[in-house]
Design an enzyme around this catalytic site. Structure first.
Site, short mmCIF file in Angstrom:
data_model
loop_
_atom_site.label_atom_id
_atom_site.label_comp_id
_atom_site.label_asym_id
_atom_site.label_seq_id
_atom_site.Cartn_x
_atom_site.Cartn_y
_atom_site.Cartn_z
CB CYS A 1 0.20 30.14 -18.44
SG CYS A 1 0.76 31.60 -17.60
CE1 TYR B 1 -3.25 9.30 -13.47
CE2 TYR B 1 -3.10 10.41 -11.36
CZ TYR B 1 -2.51 9.68 -12.37
OH TYR B 1 -1.20 9.32 -12.25
N PRO C 1 0.83 -1.21 0.00
CG PRO C 1 0.15 -0.91 2.21
CD PRO C 1 0.88 -1.88 1.31
#
Ligand code: LLP
Length: 463
Positions: A391, A364, A321
């Site tokens: 920008c 994502y 993990p």
């Protein structure tokens, strides 16, 4: 998410879908403990604190934007994972989520192992004193130099990702006169329910060796023939930010099938299986992640059941993990610079960071929460989009969220659950200076990764 070019604006201006998680909460001042680090709360003056320190003080001392990491929470999560998996299993923290020397020391003290996937991560781990035998070395295209470094250091395992790599690692180990412990990473044909970019175990991607077509069985055959390799097991990682255990179940079943095939063909029972990382965390109040003990129980039962059915001894399980340990432990603190209401649409709130300190929203379509943390407010909820100072119109930190309508320049807002894959994926886009990571514990705050300076930028630019 579309990758095609589109005119700036319209695609991002879609209205909030009905029933979306960020429909206004009853009280904007409430901090949902699911998404905030363990020691975060509001004091009597309404100022948010972490480890007992007000964010206003933290902003004064360390500046914004900055990541604040709750060390107490990090250590508690390490312990919860270690205890849940117990003595017959191993927990490897995935350093790619966030790695620094302080983190390595905490992991070492809390009894966790470490998964690294590059020479840089390996260097950090070794420099901070992680014993090499507690390190696993990953990557789909490790260089000869990285392999030599890993073998030379004596890492506990190298996870082999291709046929070429089996030979490369065997060669380096032979030259060094050692027998290197290795696992073979297989792709089990599971597509985890997560964003396409970060699902890794379906067949059409770059990682591992496919179980399909006998590829993985052939990899085992070759590894077993090489004296300089000690094949200790099979590895499978099916994706990231996963809530549904079904993917792990299929993965475990297929890996155990391979172990049975290996036993039948070679008379060898491989002693370990690694089921990778990928466990999801709560980014918004809508997410319901599982606790480590539930995950440990579910994985243990699946593997035991499948092994019994195949007549195999239950192998030692390991997991990796990353996000589930560090993700919830940190928040990013920003100062509001401008507040721009767009009639009939939403209000754009510009902060002093952006896609350079959190690329996940742009990359994502990740969802985040946000809160006003330097004070409370009784003002009406205002549909907001938190944007950065880069920008680029896709420079969005929080796509849809409610903030109080009296939000003003100079207010501090914080985005929780940014401990994983934010600082580790930060960039210098627009020559932004990457923010510091400040660890907070029991009323004390200290910088563990300092803020970049313009001198740092100019030092790399050799003219
Ligand atoms: N083990 C292996 C072999 C991995 O490839 C990964 C993540 C992990 C463990 C840890 O996964 P976790 O428990 O953290 O989900 N940048 C993406 C995530 C990419 C994950 C890559 N591999 C994101 O920001 O969502």
């Amino acid at each position: 998410m579309s990758r095609s070019a589109h005119p700036a604006g319209p695609r991002h201006a879609d209205v909030l879908p009905e029933g979306h998680w960020s429909a206004p909460p009853a009280d904007l001042n409430t901090l949902d403990e699911k998404v905030w680090a363990r020691t975060v709360g509001r004091n009597d003056e309404g100022i948010v604190t972490v480890g007992g320190i007000e964010v206003t003080r933290l902003a004064e001392e360390f500046g914004t934007p900055a990541y604040f990491l709750d060390e107490t929470d990090f250590r508690a999560r390490c312990r919860a994972w270690a205890e849940a998996f117990g003595k017959d299993a191993d927990v490897f923290y995935a350093g790619k989520a966030f790695l620094s020397r302080a983190v390595v020391r905490w992991l070492k003290e809390e009894g966790l192992n470490l998964d690294v996937c590059s020479g840089g991560e390996l260097a950090t781990a070794l420099d901070a004193g992680m014993p090499a035998e507690r390190i696993a070395f990953h990557g789909n295209n490790k260089s000869d130099g990285e392999i030599r470094r890993a073998v030379g250091a004596g890492v506990g395992r190298i996870v082999l990702d291709s046929f070429q790599e089996i030979v490369r690692v065997a060669h380096v180990a032979q030259e060094a006169g050692v027998r290197q412990r290795v696992q073979i990473r297989v792709t089990v044909g599971v597509e985890a329910h997560t964003h396409e970019f970060i699902a890794t175990a379906h067949e059409d991607q770059k990682f591992g060796i496919a179980l399909a077509g006998g590829q993985a069985a052939e990899a085992v055959r070759r590894a077993l023939r090489l004296d300089s390799l000690e094949l200790i097991g099979i590895h499978s990682h099916i994706g990231s930010q996963i809530f549904d255990m079904a993917g792990f179940e299929v993965s475990a079943r297929r890996v155990v099938q391979l172990l049975a095939e290996v036993r039948d063909e070679h008379g060898v029972e491989l002693p370990e299986i690694d089921l990778g990382g990928g466990l999801g965390i709560a980014y918004t109040s809508d997410d319901d992640p599982r606790e480590p003990h539930e995950i440990a129980k579910a994985l243990g039962e699946i593997v035991t059941r499948e092994c019994e059915a195949a007549g195999l001894r239950t192998p030692r399980i390991s997991v990796e993990p990353g996000r589930a340990i560090v993700g919830p432990t940190a928040f990013t603190l920003y100062e509001v610079g401008t507040v721009k209401p767009l009639e009939g649409l939403r209000t754009y709130v510009s902060v002093d960071g952006g896609m350079s300190d959190n690329i996940r929203t742009a990359l994502y379509d990740a969802e985040y929460s946000v809160a006003l943390v330097s004070r409370t407010s009784d003002a009406e909820p205002m549909l907001s989009r938190v944007v950065g100072k880069h920008c680029e119109s896709g420079d969005i930190v929080v796509k849809d969220a409610f903030l109080p309508a009296d939000l003003a320049p100079g207010d501090l807002i914080a985005v929780p659950a940014t401990g994983a894959y934010c600082r580790s994926m930060a960039s210098n886009y627009n020559h932004a200076l990457r923010p510091p990571v400040v660890a907070v514990r029991d009323g004390a705050a200290r910088v563990i990764v300092r803020r970049e300076t313009e001198e740092d930028l100019l030092r790399l630019d050799v003219g």
